[in-house]
Design an enzyme around this catalytic site. Structure first.
Site, short mmCIF file in Angstrom:
data_model
loop_
_atom_site.label_atom_id
_atom_site.label_comp_id
_atom_site.label_asym_id
_atom_site.label_seq_id
_atom_site.Cartn_x
_atom_site.Cartn_y
_atom_site.Cartn_z
N ASP A 451 0.83 -1.21 0.00
CA ASP A 451 0.00 0.00 0.00
C ASP A 451 0.86 1.26 0.00
O ASP A 451 2.05 1.21 0.34
CB ASP A 451 -0.91 -0.02 1.24
CG ASP A 451 -2.27 0.61 0.98
OD1 ASP A 451 -2.36 1.45 0.07
OD2 ASP A 451 -3.23 0.27 1.70
N ASP A 519 -10.95 1.93 -3.25
CA ASP A 519 -11.48 1.59 -1.93
C ASP A 519 -13.00 1.55 -1.94
O ASP A 519 -13.62 1.09 -0.98
CB ASP A 519 -11.01 2.61 -0.88
CG ASP A 519 -9.62 2.27 -0.36
OD1 ASP A 519 -9.16 1.14 -0.60
OD2 ASP A 519 -9.01 3.13 0.29
#
Ligand code: GLA
Length: 717
Positions: A451, A519
């Site tokens: 990430d 997301d």
């Protein structure tokens, strides 16, 4: 014929469907005569007579007044102008195409540019980049250093580009090119595909069409800041330029230093936007994406299921559930690490990559083993380029973060997040060490979600002498780390995530197997985001997960069937707490996973045909077909529900008109099979007339909802 062309200074790069014609006459500026459909040599010889004038291949600032420039430089004596003239041309073959290198030198200064053009014959891709060298003793400052410039003849030219933000990535913008400049600029530093994308398409024949018309696509292969610019002026050509964003960067080339720009990939197709997408997908799978030829596993990721609430029994429960639904991999997301500062939320611990023993007493080895016992693989989340001010790492190395001298750090996520300075070799070793330690301790670790949740803010390096090099040195540093990881652990699957879809980009993907698309897992909004993202990136790379309702980002409630049918059009996974699902929902997911496995090679390696855009109508539809046209999967999603709506047929593409296909519904929830089930149609009928999908799913009362979708599998007899 080629020899005659070369004598005239004309060089041709052909792919199966496109030609690039270059004019590189010694002593003159290098020029592009043509980029578009593949030409016969006799036509290539008469481009000028047909009215196509050559345009500068790499316009440099100085002698051309206000024309768009790809390169500008300031010589040591303050001279701002360049006058580049071709010195030599080299042509060679490489395994998958040809390479042409044009070397130009300034008429006065010891300054050269090599423009390289490389063809990938079967993929209809041509890459270009520039190698800019200072052969003088004193430094030369580059103020603009694009990768390339392409002139597109005027007509009714439209541009398709992608824009968005966190949780709304990959939105499509289509607009005609009108007078003036169109600039797409990104300065996020660590990731670059939230607010805009480094790729565009130009439709040459009016309003963009998916399956007809001539289209040129361009993708800048660079994970950092960029600028894509189109100038439309009083000439016959739109000028497209793309390269690293020079804002806040300063490249001072020292004696004998060469600066190599990122590559810029072009593709041409006469089969519309989807045609260019197919080229980029094929090329991406063959040459760019890690393991582009290997099927991706169906996984469950823990994030939306439990967020930071990680513990051993909970992880094992999720593993059992995904294994029982037919999944193949479980990924433990954020929240597993931190010793002095345990990671309870997003305000601490990045950098302290040791397991939190209070949550996971058996450590990672126990989880890897627990997964193996259930017949699945184990994966883990890390965010290695980052730290928090609340961490043992930051306490030990406050000088490792990106921060301008004399300024306080600027914090990101959680009010404490900071970006590590990858230009610093000590930081590079630290980042490599994170993966190296995990892998040495857990050779069975199958997957890493990598990430990157923060942009570069207070721009400055505590390590570099030349502050203006931070952007380029950050990416060089990251490349070195990722090269080391790939060399040491070639089989590891790595997902690129950056607050969702911040790293959907061909510059960074070569080290990764896939990216987290967004997301936002809401199935309806995903249809739009995945539609746009599919312009340049193949389904095999596009992680797409079934999640809970109400959705955690937009609070929409969709049916489980609809969520499955959308997720099945990418790299299918789940992002949900299965303990909260009903048995019926689990059954539908089990069926979807099993059906997905049947068609996985078609989705992950097939050719995309986008059929009906969600931006245009009441439903959206796309399909994948094998290159042999013997199998295909069709997706049909209703995007709004009103009574008394009437749906046009969806016409298929990419089939063989002369073959017959049997149609079967996948992921079926209806009480009765559709009338179409098992019926045989000719490819010609399906492409010319299409199929009409029922407006709703025929399900029992408790499953009725306002959502409706279909996945059909077509197989040639
Ligand atoms: C980012 C990612 C999410 C999740 C969280 C964890 O926001 O995009 O998928 O991994 O971080 O903190």
């Amino acid at each position: 014929m080629n020899l005659i062309f070369a004598l005239l200074g004309v060089f041709i790069l052909n792919t199966s469907g496109s030609s690039l014609v270059l004019d590189a006459t010694e002593g003159r500026e290098a020029r592009i005569v043509w980029y578009g459909a593949r030409l016969q040599s006799e036509d290539a010889a008469q481009l000028r007579q047909a009215g196509f004038a050559s345009q500068s291949a790499y316009p440099a600032y100085g002698l051309k007044g206000t024309a768009a420039t790809a390169l500008s430089a300031i010589q040591a004596d303050g001279n701002h102008t360049l006058d580049l003239r071709v010195v030599s041309v080299q042509e060679s073959e490489w395994e998958h195409g040809r390479r042409i290198e044009i070397l130009s030198r300034d008429a006065v200064y010891p300054f050269t540019v090599k423009n390289v053009f490389l063809s990938f014959t079967d993929e209809d891709i041509i890459e270009t980049w520039a190698e800019i060298s200072n052969l003088g003793k004193k430094p030369v400052e580059l103020t603009r250093y694009d990768s390339g410039c392409l002139s597109i003849h005027v007509g009714e030219v439209w541009m398709s580009s992608l824009y968005g933000t966190w949780a709304n990535e990959g939105r499509l913008c289509e607009e005609p090119l009108t007078r003036g400049w169109k600039v797409i600029s990104n300065i996020d530093g660590t990731r670059n595909s939230h607010t805009s994308h480094a790729e565009v398409m130009f439709s040459l024949d009016g309003k963009p069409q998916e399956n007809a018309g001539r289209v040129i696509g361009a993708a800048l292969e660079w994970g950092g800041d960029y600028e894509l610019r189109v100038q439309t002026d009083d000439t016959d050509y739109h000028k497209f330029l793309a390269g690293i964003n020079p804002d806040n960067s300063e490249i001072k080339l020292t004696r004998d230093e060469t600066f190599t720009t990122p590559r810029l990939a072009y593709s041409f197709s006469g089969e519309g936007l989807s045609g260019v997408s197919r080229n980029f997908h094929r090329w991406g799978r063959n040459y760019r994406l890690a393991h582009g030829d290997k099927e991706r596993k169906v996984l469950l990721n823990s994030w939306e299921g439990v967020y930071f609430d990680i513990n051993e029994p909970g992880m094992e429960q999720m593993m059992s559930d995904i294994a029982s639904m037919g999944g193949e991999l479980f990924v433990m997301d954020d929240g597993w690490f931190g010793d002095k500062y345990p990671r309870k939320n997003d305000s601490s611990s990045l950098g302290d990559w040791v397991v939190d023993k209070s949550k996971l007493p058996g450590g990672i080895p126990h989880l890897v083993q627990a997964a193996e016992e259930r017949g699945i693989k184990f994966g883990i989340w890390i965010e290695p380029e980052m730290t928090n001010s609340v961490s043992e790492l930051y306490e030990a190395h406050p000088d490792w973060i990106i921060k301008a001298a004399s300024r306080e750090p600027v914090y990101g996520r959680g009010g404490t997040q900071l970006v590590l300075d990858l230009s610093n070799p000590a930081v590079q070793d630290h980042v490599f060490g994170i993966v190296d330690r995990l892998m040495k301790e857990n050779p069975g670790l199958d997957y890493i979600k990598w990430d990157s949740n923060m942009d570069i803010n207070v721009h400055g390096s505590q390590y570099l002498k030349e502050q203006g090099r931070l952007d380029t040195e950050y990416w060089k540093g990251l490349a070195k780390v990722l090269d080391r990881i790939r060399a040491a652990y070639p089989d590891l699957t790595i997902q690129a995530c950056a607050s969702g879809g911040g790293r959907a980009n061909w510059g960074v993907l070569p080290w990764f197997d896939e990216f987290w698309t967004s997301d936002n897992t809401d199935a309806l909004q995903r249809i739009y985001m995945q539609w746009g993202t599919s312009y340049f990136f193949p389904a095999i790379a596009m992680a797409s997960h079934i999640s809970a309702t109400p959705n955690h980002t937009v609070y929409r409630t969709t049916s489980i069937k609809f969520r499955c049918d959308v997720a099945m059009s990418g790299r299918l996974g789940m992002e949900i707490q299965p303990a909260g699902m009903t048995d019926k929902e689990k059954e539908i997911c089990r069926q979807a996973i099993s059906d997905y496995k049947k068609v996985r090679p078609i989705v992950q390696f097939g050719d995309i045909y986008r059929l009906v855009s969600p931006y245009d109508g009441k439903f959206a539809s796309l399909m994948y077909a094998t290159p042999a046209k013997d199998k295909a999967v069709l997706y049909w999603w209703k995007i709004a529900n009103f009574y008394d709506e009437h749906f046009p047929a969806v016409r298929l593409c990419g089939l063989d008109p002369d073959r017959k296909y049997v149609v079967r519904e996948l992921n079926r929830v209806d009480l009765r099979p559709m009338a179409i089930e098992g019926k045989v149609f000719t490819g010609r009928f399906l492409m010319e007339n299409g199929l009409v999908m029922p407006a709703s799913n025929d399900v029992e009362w408790s499953l009725k909802s306002d959502w409706s979708s279909r996945v059909l599998y077509l197989e040639a007899l």
